[in-house]
Design an enzyme around this catalytic site. Structure first.
Site: not given
Ligand SMILES: NC(=O)c1ccc[n+]([C@@H]2O[C@H](COP(=O)([O-])OP(=O)(O)OC[C@H]3O[C@@H](n4cnc5c(N)ncnc54)[C@H](O)[C@@H]3O)[C@@H](O)[C@H]2O)c1
Length: 412
Positions: A257
């Site tokens: 983030c």
């Molecule tokens: N990690 C955090 O603490 C957090 C907190 C708030 C917001 N976010 C936001 O949430 C979003 C996701 O973050 P995350 O940490 O969960 O990411 P992550 O990388 O842990 O998980 C994302 C998942 O999406 C999958 N993916 C990618 N492309 C895809 C597609 N086209 N179709 C289906 N699956 C797909 C990946 O294989 C992965 O398993 C980001 O925008 C991030 O900024 C993250």
């Protein structure tokens, strides 16, 4: 009826489990077949969701790589990554890929919500046209909203359930639909007038943290030069009961983030002839921190009459934050890289990270030989007293050994 989740990472998996625990049927879609297979077996790759918790509801969640199964879902929540590309510009690839796939499966009366952090306008300008390739009209045939995820991995006092959830729909009816769905797993809901308000609110939260961390980091560098204890300064300032919020200095920012999201807004701002100075400056200061930590390490070794080259340096904590194993943008990796460039012999201790294959390193137990231990991330389960006891010299970048008042400890 069921809830579909697209992207089963740090954000998507806890959501899937929360809906399943609330008694909903869930369809969890991810492009990573290995992840889908592990989840189907009840094995969770995410610390916030222990495998036992997943196993208890796994019967209610269909994990699949087949997005077509989402056709029967009542709501589809999109939680795919929003990284930066090599030029540090937004890479909407995963998001647009997911939207294209959804256009092929979208059904009338479905609700689609984007949860991924992104710049204002993404939902309206990028998602709407792609989803409408389905032949359905956003806000009429299907509902669309943006609702930012605010989860803080590793945190137990504020979770999805008791952290207020912001929801901004394309139309008031879209907002209502999304509020109804999230009301099943969230205690407090915060409707806002548009997706853009919700998108920018999330970025404001992240930029607020980034800027304040940069501020205290800059003061830490100054305090170091002035011979003032920054931790004592922060402790003292934090006694003010109003108008001050505590932020800790540290080795720099990590995770998906804070080092990434603010630059989504900086990029978008250029379209409006704006240069977002606070974002750029905070990024610059925070990115400098591993270099300052390197300088502190060199000084600590110098005090022991040693160069970096050939010194055995134990890095304690390599993930980007305490209590989790997430290595994304972790400052420890940069510090290790810089030390290796200078010939340092590196070992690390981190119970959350069994190995660092790219660096050819494995987690080592405390007690091995080292010339200097550097506490980069202070996991709650690690005995930092033992680190001090068993190391000839310690550099504490997190202020966790201050109470020991040990002479061999230097701090940020
Ligand atoms: N990690 C955090 O603490 C957090 C907190 C708030 C917001 N976010 C936001 O949430 C979003 C996701 O973050 P995350 O940490 O969960 O990411 P992550 O990388 O842990 O998980 C994302 C998942 O999406 C999958 N993916 C990618 N492309 C895809 C597609 N086209 N179709 C289906 N699956 C797909 C990946 O294989 C992965 O398993 C980001 O925008 C991030 O900024 C993250």
């Amino acid at each position: 009826m069921s809830v579909g989740i697209v992207g089963l990472g740090y954000v998507g998996l806890p959501l899937a489990v929360a809906f399943a625990e609330a008694g909903e049927d869930v369809i969890g879609v991810d492009v990573d077949a290995g992840r889908v297979a592990a989840l189907s077996d009840g094995r969770s790759p995410i610390e916030d969701i222990p495998s036992e918790r997943l196993a208890a509801v796994v019967d209610r969640i269909e994990f699949t790589t087949r997005a077509v199964n989402l056709h029967q879902a009542e709501a589809i929540l999109v939680c795919v990554p929003t990284p930066l590309n090599r030029n540090r510009e937004p890479d909407l690839g995963p998001l647009l890929g997911a939207a294209q796939t959804l256009a092929g499966v979208l059904a009338r009366r479905q609700l689609v919500v984007l949860e991924s952090t992104t710049f204002p306008g993404t939902t309206r300008e990028h998602l709407v046209p792609l989803l409408e390739e389905s032949g359905l009209v956003a806000g009429e045939d299907f509902a669309l909203a943006f609702s930012p995820e605010r989860v803080d991995p590793g945190r137990t006092d504020f979770t999805l359930r008791n952290t207020p959830k912001i929801v901004g729909g394309l139309t008031p009816a879209c907002t209502e639909r999304a509020l109804e769905v999230y009301g099943r797993v969230c205690e407090a809901l915060v409707p806002v007038s548009t997706p853009e308000v919700a998108e920018l609110a999330k970025l404001l939260e992240n930029i607020f943290r980034s800027v304040n961390i940069a501020l205290v980091n800059e003061l830490a560098i100054l305090a170091d030069r002035m011979g003032i204890d920054i931790w004592e300064v922060v402790d003292a300032a934090a006694t003010k009961p109003f108008g001050f919020m505590r932020f800790e200095p540290g080795p720099g920012m990590g995770g998906h983030c804070l080092p990434v999201d603010p630059f989504y807004l900086a990029w978008k701002a250029r379209e409006y002839d704006m240069s977002t100075e606070f974002i750029e400056l905070a990024g610059k200061v925070n990115k400098q921190m591993p270099y300052f930590c390197l300088e502190k390490i060199e000084r600590a070794l110098n005090d022991a009459g040693r160069p970096v080259r050939g010194s055995r340096i134990l890095i304690v904590g390599v993930s980007y934050k305490a209590g989790v194993g997430d290595l994304r943008e972790a400052p420890a990796l940069k510090i290790i890289e810089l030390l290796r460039e200078r010939g340092g012999d590196i070992a690390y201790h981190d119970p959350h990270v069994p190995e660092l294959p790219e660096l050819g390193l494995r987690h080592s137990e405390l007690g091995g030989e080292c010339d200097l231990a550097v506490i980069v991330t202070a996991h709650p389960g690690v005995d930092h007293g033992a680190v001090v006891e068993r190391s000839p010299a310690v550099l504490d970048l997190r202020g966790v050994t201050r109470a020991l008042r040990a002479e061999k400890v230097q701090q940020l």
